[in-house]
Design a protein around this motif. Structure first.
Motif, PDB file in Angstrom:
ATOM      1  N   LYS A  64     -16.964 -70.808  17.960  1.00 37.99           N
ATOM      2  CA  LYS A  64     -16.253 -72.027  17.577  1.00 37.99           C
ATOM      3  C   LYS A  64     -17.020 -73.257  18.050  1.00 37.99           C
ATOM      4  CE  LYS A  64     -12.230 -73.371  19.418  1.00 37.99           C
ATOM      5  NZ  LYS A  64     -10.778 -73.495  19.737  1.00 37.99           N
ATOM      6  N   GLU A  65     -17.667 -73.153  19.199  1.00 38.35           N
ATOM      7  CA  GLU A  65     -18.436 -74.281  19.714  1.00 38.35           C
ATOM      8  C   GLU A  65     -19.569 -74.673  18.770  1.00 38.35           C
ATOM      9  OE1 GLU A  65     -16.127 -72.566  22.877  1.00 38.35           O
ATOM     10  OE2 GLU A  65     -17.593 -71.618  21.536  1.00 38.35           O
ATOM     11  N   ARG A 109     -20.290 -78.315  25.813  1.00 37.00           N
ATOM     12  CA  ARG A 109     -21.485 -78.790  26.516  1.00 37.00           C
ATOM     13  C   ARG A 109     -22.386 -77.618  26.880  1.00 37.00           C
ATOM     14  NH1 ARG A 109     -17.838 -81.968  29.255  1.00 37.00           N
ATOM     15  NH2 ARG A 109     -18.116 -80.839  31.205  1.00 37.00           N
ATOM     16  N   ALA A 110     -21.793 -76.519  27.320  1.00 33.59           N
ATOM     17  CA  ALA A 110     -22.584 -75.346  27.687  1.00 33.59           C
ATOM     18  C   ALA A 110     -23.310 -74.782  26.474  1.00 33.59           C
ATOM     19  CB  ALA A 110     -21.688 -74.285  28.318  1.00 33.59           C
ATOM     20  N   ARG A 111     -22.614 -74.727  25.344  1.00 31.14           N
ATOM     21  CA  ARG A 111     -23.234 -74.200  24.124  1.00 31.14           C
ATOM     22  C   ARG A 111     -24.349 -75.117  23.648  1.00 31.14           C
ATOM     23  NH1 ARG A 111     -24.506 -69.490  21.889  1.00 31.14           N
ATOM     24  NH2 ARG A 111     -24.417 -69.524  19.605  1.00 31.14           N
ATOM     25  N   MET A 112     -24.173 -76.424  23.807  1.00 31.44           N
ATOM     26  CA  MET A 112     -25.217 -77.364  23.415  1.00 31.44           C
ATOM     27  C   MET A 112     -26.493 -77.115  24.220  1.00 31.44           C
ATOM     28  SD  MET A 112     -25.013 -81.527  23.129  1.00 31.44           S
ATOM     29  CE  MET A 112     -24.874 -81.804  24.893  1.00 31.44           C
ATOM     30  N   LYS A 113     -26.339 -76.821  25.498  1.00 31.71           N
ATOM     31  CA  LYS A 113     -27.505 -76.535  26.330  1.00 31.71           C
ATOM     32  C   LYS A 113     -28.175 -75.231  25.896  1.00 31.71           C
ATOM     33  CE  LYS A 113     -25.837 -79.045  30.380  1.00 31.71           C
ATOM     34  NZ  LYS A 113     -25.368 -78.950  31.795  1.00 31.71           N
ATOM     35  N   GLU A 114     -27.350 -74.238  25.518  1.00 25.82           N
ATOM     36  CA  GLU A 114     -27.916 -72.980  25.037  1.00 25.82           C
ATOM     37  C   GLU A 114     -28.724 -73.191  23.762  1.00 25.82           C
ATOM     38  OE1 GLU A 114     -24.746 -70.228  24.491  1.00 25.82           O
ATOM     39  OE2 GLU A 114     -24.170 -70.197  26.591  1.00 25.82           O
TER      40      GLU A 114
END
Length: 201
Positions: free
Chosen positions: A61-62, A126-131
């Motif tokens: 979903k992110e 935010r975590a997914r964006m970094k991934e």
């Protein structure tokens, strides 16, 4: 200058339309009900596709929030810049061209504002964006390898790309956290000026 990328095929255009339909349905639901309260099956129903189709285009979903159709436009804009142009100058111009092409309508800017508010307030996004930063690094590395002659795995190019992605990410986070009132183009320019001049000014 390098030649422009070929126009997308009919199949690719259909895929882009489906992605956009899913994303717009999701944004509408996020705005109405909040991110956490919106389920993927609800997004699928609103977009008139199956949940498996949503996951085929967006593994999480992110990803609906952190991915977009900017990359091909940006890569084509960067490759079209003069070959002898300094890398940061070419990158700045390509970013401006991408923003000017994709975010010219009030509806498009409203989506960008919603996305950035979600990035600023939802930790999993935010975590997914970094991934996903690795994919952005690959895109920049491909383009800059051709432009600069540096090997893709050279330390210099890795440091340059890493600094650029980090700087632009921080500029976007600053924009979101400060209320999205400043012009994002100005903030991008400020971030790239820091990379160009260090903290001398």
């Amino acid at each position: 200058m390098t030649s422009a990328s070929p126009a997308p095929s009919l199949r690719e255009r259909k895929k882009i339309r489906t992605r956009q339909t899913i994303r717009r349905a999701a944004y509408r639901l996020f705005a109405e009900h909040g991110y956490d309260a919106t389920r993927v099956d609800t997004i699928a129903a609103a977009a008139e596709v199956s949940p498996s189709t949503v996951f085929r285009y967006f593994p999480t979903k992110e990803d609906i929030v952190v991915t977009d159709e900017d990359d091909p436009v940006f890569e084509a804009a960067l490759r079209s810049r003069p070959a002898d142009e300094a890398p940061l100058t070419a990158l700045r111009a390509a970013i401006h061209q991408t923003l000017d092409e994709l975010y010219v309508t009030p509806e498009a800017m409203a989506e960008v504002h919603l996305r950035m508010r979600l990035v600023a307030t939802v930790p999993t996004i935010r975590a997914r964006m970094k991934e996903n930063a690795a994919a952005n690094a690959d895109l920049l590395t491909r383009a800059l390898t051709a432009r600069t002659g540096h090997a893709a795995d050279s330390l210099e190019l890795r440091v340059f790309v890493g600094s650029l992605i980090g700087g632009l990410t921080e500029a976007l986070m600053y924009w979101a956290e400060s209320g999205l009132e400043e012009d994002v183009r100005t903030l991008v320019d400020r971030a790239m000026t820091v990379l160009d001049r260090d903290l001398a000014d």
